[in-house]
Design a protein around this motif. Sequence first.
Motif, PDB file in Angstrom:
ATOM      1  N   HIS A 131     -80.164 -71.320 -31.880  1.00 19.62           N
ATOM      2  CA  HIS A 131     -79.149 -71.336 -32.926  1.00 19.62           C
ATOM      3  C   HIS A 131     -78.275 -70.083 -32.796  1.00 19.62           C
ATOM      4  O   HIS A 131     -78.811 -69.004 -32.515  1.00 19.62           O
ATOM      5  CB  HIS A 131     -79.836 -71.363 -34.296  1.00 19.62           C
ATOM      6  N   ARG A 182     -76.709 -76.837 -30.317  1.00 17.78           N
ATOM      7  CA  ARG A 182     -76.008 -78.106 -30.513  1.00 17.78           C
ATOM      8  C   ARG A 182     -74.734 -78.184 -29.658  1.00 17.78           C
ATOM      9  O   ARG A 182     -74.483 -79.191 -28.988  1.00 17.78           O
ATOM     10  CB  ARG A 182     -75.661 -78.261 -31.994  1.00 17.78           C
ATOM     11  N   ASN A 183     -73.967 -77.112 -29.683  1.00 16.38           N
ATOM     12  CA  ASN A 183     -72.754 -77.085 -28.872  1.00 16.38           C
ATOM     13  C   ASN A 183     -73.058 -77.156 -27.380  1.00 16.38           C
ATOM     14  O   ASN A 183     -72.346 -77.803 -26.618  1.00 16.38           O
ATOM     15  CB  ASN A 183     -71.948 -75.819 -29.166  1.00 16.38           C
ATOM     16  N   LEU A 212     -69.215 -83.877 -31.532  1.00 23.12           N
ATOM     17  CA  LEU A 212     -70.410 -83.354 -32.181  1.00 23.12           C
ATOM     18  C   LEU A 212     -70.482 -81.826 -32.172  1.00 23.12           C
ATOM     19  O   LEU A 212     -71.400 -81.246 -32.751  1.00 23.12           O
ATOM     20  CB  LEU A 212     -71.659 -83.921 -31.501  1.00 23.12           C
ATOM     21  N   THR A 213     -69.519 -81.170 -31.512  1.00 30.94           N
ATOM     22  CA  THR A 213     -69.548 -79.705 -31.426  1.00 30.94           C
ATOM     23  C   THR A 213     -69.066 -79.073 -32.727  1.00 30.94           C
ATOM     24  O   THR A 213     -68.351 -79.694 -33.525  1.00 30.94           O
ATOM     25  CB  THR A 213     -68.667 -79.203 -30.286  1.00 30.94           C
ATOM     26  N   GLN A 214     -69.447 -77.825 -32.928  1.00 33.21           N
ATOM     27  CA  GLN A 214     -68.959 -77.011 -34.037  1.00 33.21           C
ATOM     28  C   GLN A 214     -67.977 -75.983 -33.522  1.00 33.21           C
ATOM     29  O   GLN A 214     -68.080 -75.533 -32.369  1.00 33.21           O
ATOM     30  CB  GLN A 214     -70.124 -76.293 -34.720  1.00 33.21           C
TER      31      GLN A 214
END
Length: 420
Positions: free
Chosen positions: A234, A238-239, A412-414
Amino acid sequence: MAPTPSRSASTRTVALLCWIAVVLDGFDLVVLGALIPTLTGGETPWMSPAEATFVSTISLVGMTIGALSIGVATDWLGRRKAMIWAVLAFSVLTLACGFATNYVQLGLFRFLAGFGLGGCLPTAIAMVTEFSRGKAGKASTSVMTGYHVGAVATALLGLLLLPLFGWRAMFFVGAVPGLILAPLMLKYLPESPSFLLAKGRRSDAEALAAEYGLELAAPAATEAKASLGSLFRHPFLRNSIAIWVTSFMGLLLVYALNTWLPKLMVAAGYGLTGGLWLLLLLNAGAICGLLVAGRVGDRIGLKPAALLWFLCGAVLLAALSVKMPATLLYPMVFLTGCFVFSAQVLVYAFTAANHPPAVRATALGMSAGVGRLGAITGPLLGGTLVSMGIGHPWGFYVFSVVGLLGAVALSLTQVFRQKA
């Protein structure tokens, strides 16, 4: 407000040196495709089609390893030295390819050259992003025009050199730019300020930033220890996964189309000459698309721009499955190159701008490295569809779905706000 740059220091010099390095990547993109008909043809072929496939694949494997390991190299050497050594290694080994006496030697030299070449691209993007003064999209996509300039120039170079001097001359001439570029980089390419910060040399970084008119990030944000493991934790995990999937899809399309577009067009009934011109038109469209994409990305955001480019590319790829007159086909292929080939570059720009400087080169290296797996898969997928006799129209349907999957993954990326 960013410092005013000195007259002796120009970010354009950094961009130009990095652009020339990316041209070398473009050379590699098409040089084997230009040489394979000669090497596998004639009464006594220099190598068989299967051997040519081995050479082509093993060179991409070397580039994949080079891209994946560049983060470690930049942490150890710094971006400047890593870039210089990558260019020098690629150039010397490309020169060696011209002296190969069999396909095994050629494959070995291409594999080792791939180590240096695979590291050039992510390092070049990281460098121009850091020296972009807040215009990461324009800087990244502008430097990536070199990729397709190199591809087009190499194809034209093959038309000139092959009939007169043979295939070895292509490797000899291809090695020259890098052998000239390396000493120029040694003299004119500065070190990355973020590398200096990571090494605790803030005073040197501040002096360099003042010289080039750059604004440094706050110490706490930039000097924190970062590594490959950071991408698996984190807030980057996710990215990381989404970007890797997107890069895989993006480079799958680039390499599949550059390898198989002429054959797909022949299968559609357009003729071999038309197929080759369409390949050049595809890469010409990519150059124009890159110049537009960066400016759009800086205006509306790199993520929205990349999503738009992937979606438009998917629609255009599906449309190419329909037989159409040349007056419509040529602009359609040009637009396909504009969107499909520059979509992946927007992903690189987003990756660079969306990671802190200390982990930027590693993030770009992983994106390019995983993308190279797509580069290996693309020609294999295209070849499978062609061998099954369904390259046209189903090949374009499959490639359209690949573009849609790239858009879904990227969505789906931030978005994180980072200093350049």
